[in-house]
Design an enzyme around this catalytic site. Structure first.
Site, short mmCIF file in Angstrom:
data_model
loop_
_atom_site.label_atom_id
_atom_site.label_comp_id
_atom_site.label_asym_id
_atom_site.label_seq_id
_atom_site.Cartn_x
_atom_site.Cartn_y
_atom_site.Cartn_z
CE1 TYR A 207 -2.81 -3.38 1.41
CE2 TYR A 207 -4.47 -1.55 0.76
CZ TYR A 207 -3.76 -3.01 0.97
OH TYR A 207 -5.07 -4.06 1.28
N PRO A 298 -12.48 0.48 -2.46
CG PRO A 298 -11.49 0.65 -3.87
CD PRO A 298 -12.59 0.95 -3.53
CE LYS A 302 -11.75 -4.99 6.10
NZ LYS A 302 -10.83 -6.40 7.00
C1 PHB Z 1 -7.25 -6.83 -4.81
O1 PHB Z 1 -5.95 -7.63 -4.54
O2 PHB Z 1 -7.65 -6.39 -5.98
C2 PHB Z 1 -6.92 -6.24 -3.99
C3 PHB Z 1 -6.18 -6.68 -2.92
C4 PHB Z 1 -6.33 -5.22 -1.85
C5 PHB Z 1 -7.07 -3.80 -1.41
C6 PHB Z 1 -7.83 -3.56 -2.56
C7 PHB Z 1 -7.60 -4.84 -3.56
O3 PHB Z 1 -6.78 -3.73 -1.10
#
Ligand code: PHB
Length: 397
Positions: A207, A298, A302
């Protein structure tokens, strides 16, 4: 319209995505009959790319209720995430902090496992139907009308109708305006999402906060990666060449010392951001579950987990309604589910606003966010809060 075929069932479920299918699976195990109807074909649902992270309890319900243990074999266990900001990465160690993990396993695979399990167990699921409508939800015998793929009209008469028909739900509009409250929030950004044929760039999700905007590095398999970067909601994916996408992603990740492994980009799309809740999650003998009742942005993945948590509670409460004539457990369902819904709304909003750059952000705003991220990752209390919420609160609460 005159219905030609009439079927009596205990629970009629509108929508056979993961929420609708898990519900019918859990009900069947408890001896409750159900029929699920879905306007999309199985194939159309299988081709939709959605998030890929399952909370510990989402994994447990699939395995322990006998859907499949493929999630353990083909999924990847993640014991933490990287928070990248201020020039470097900071690991949040879920196992060390809360003794829990997440599983990287795409929503499409969850859907396939559930659809296969329903077929294996002889469940009644009708894909590709049209003209679905819900009637008499304030009576003791609510009905669902639909037309099957051969053009034959059907009527389902049930004790309870469940609206699990996704974020564009028709079922939720069956609740009169005077009996419902709707809560919305829009965001001034979206995600540009790609799939790329490349090896993983990191062992866990990154992130990534940067002054140029947020980016998320996720994965699907050893050879297919999922990545996102914050963009304007009006962005047209066709205006972006592979080179331009890679330069945007490398710039944002490079700010924190990462280099991504590149490959051909096989899919690109812009995903909107929205928070939404409709309360209560029941009206008469209609109940709502999953995206039909709520949407989260997203960040933090969750949406699917919350839908599965609704359904675990709903299956328990429906067992109490069926055959007893008393609809009070539907109200209990709504109250129990909304507790988790609002905690999750907060978590998704908090992750989103902590990590994204507002279009009019000042240097102060960006440095303040870095301060928040530093506080979070350098404090056991802060990291534990994140680890607990991300891996999921126990007991569907
Ligand atoms: C995803 O792999 O699509 C994904 C993973 C974590 C998130 C959002 C989407 O916070």
């Amino acid at each position: 319209m005159t219905a030609t075929t009439r079927t009596r069932t205990q629970v009629a479920v509108v929508g056979a995505g993961p929420a609708g299918l898990l519900l019918t699976h859990l009900l069947a195990r408890a001896g409750v009959e159900s029929v699920a109807v879905e306007v999309r074909s199985r194939r159309e649902i299988e081709e939709t790319h959605r998030a890929g992270i399952l909370e510990q309890e989402s994994v447990d319900v699939l395995v322990e209720s006998g859907v499949s243990d493929r999630v353990l074999r083909d999924g990847y266990r993640h014991d933490g995430i990287e928070l990248a900001f201020g020039g470097t990465g900071h690991r949040i160690d879920f196992q060390g902090l809360v003794g829990a993990s997440t599983q990287l396993y795409p929503q499409t695979d969850v859907f396939v496992d559930l659809a296969d399990a329903r077929a294996r167990d002889g469940g009644d699921v009708r894909f590709g139907v049209t003209e679905v409508s819900v009637h008499d939800v304030e009576s003791e015998t609510p009905r669902v009308l639909f037309t099957d793929p051969d053009g034959v009209a059907h009527e389902l008469v049930a004790d309870v109708v469940v609206g699990a028909d996704g974020s564009r739900s028709h079922c939720r509009a069956q609740v009169p305006e005077t009996a419902r409250r709707q809560y919305f929030r829009e965001y001034p950004f979206a995600w540009f999402g790609i799939l790329t044929e490349a090896p993983p760039s990191a062992p866990e999700l990154i992130y990534n906060h940067s002054p140029q905007g947020f980016a998320l590095i996720s994965s699907r398999t050893e050879t297919l990666q999922r990545m996102y970067f914050q963009c304007d909601p009006a962005e047209n994916p066709d205006d972006w060449s592979d080179d331009r996408i890679w330069s945007e992603l490398q710039g944002r990740l490079g700010a924190n010392g990462y280099t991504l492994k590149e490959g051909p980009i096989t899919s690109r799309s812009v995903l909107p951001f929205r928070s939404f809740v409709q309360e209560p999650m029941h009206h008469g003998r209609l109940v709502l579950a999953g995206d039909a009742a709520h949407t989260v942005p997203p960040t933090g993945a969750k949406g699917l987990n919350l839908a599965l948590a609704d359904v675990r509670v709903l299956a328990e409460e429906l067992e109490r309604v069926i055959g007893k004539g008393d609809a009070a457990p539907l109200e209990t369902y709504s109250e129990r589910a909304l507790g988790r819904v609002w905690k999750t709304q907060h978590f998704s909003y908090w992750m989103t606003t902590m990590l994204h750059t507002l279009p009019d952000a000042s240097p102060f705003d960006v440095r303040r966010q870095e301060g928040e991220l530093a506080l979070l990752s350098s404090s056991v209390a802060g990291s534990t809060y994140l680890a607990e919420a991300y891996t999921g609160w126990p007991g569907a609460r």
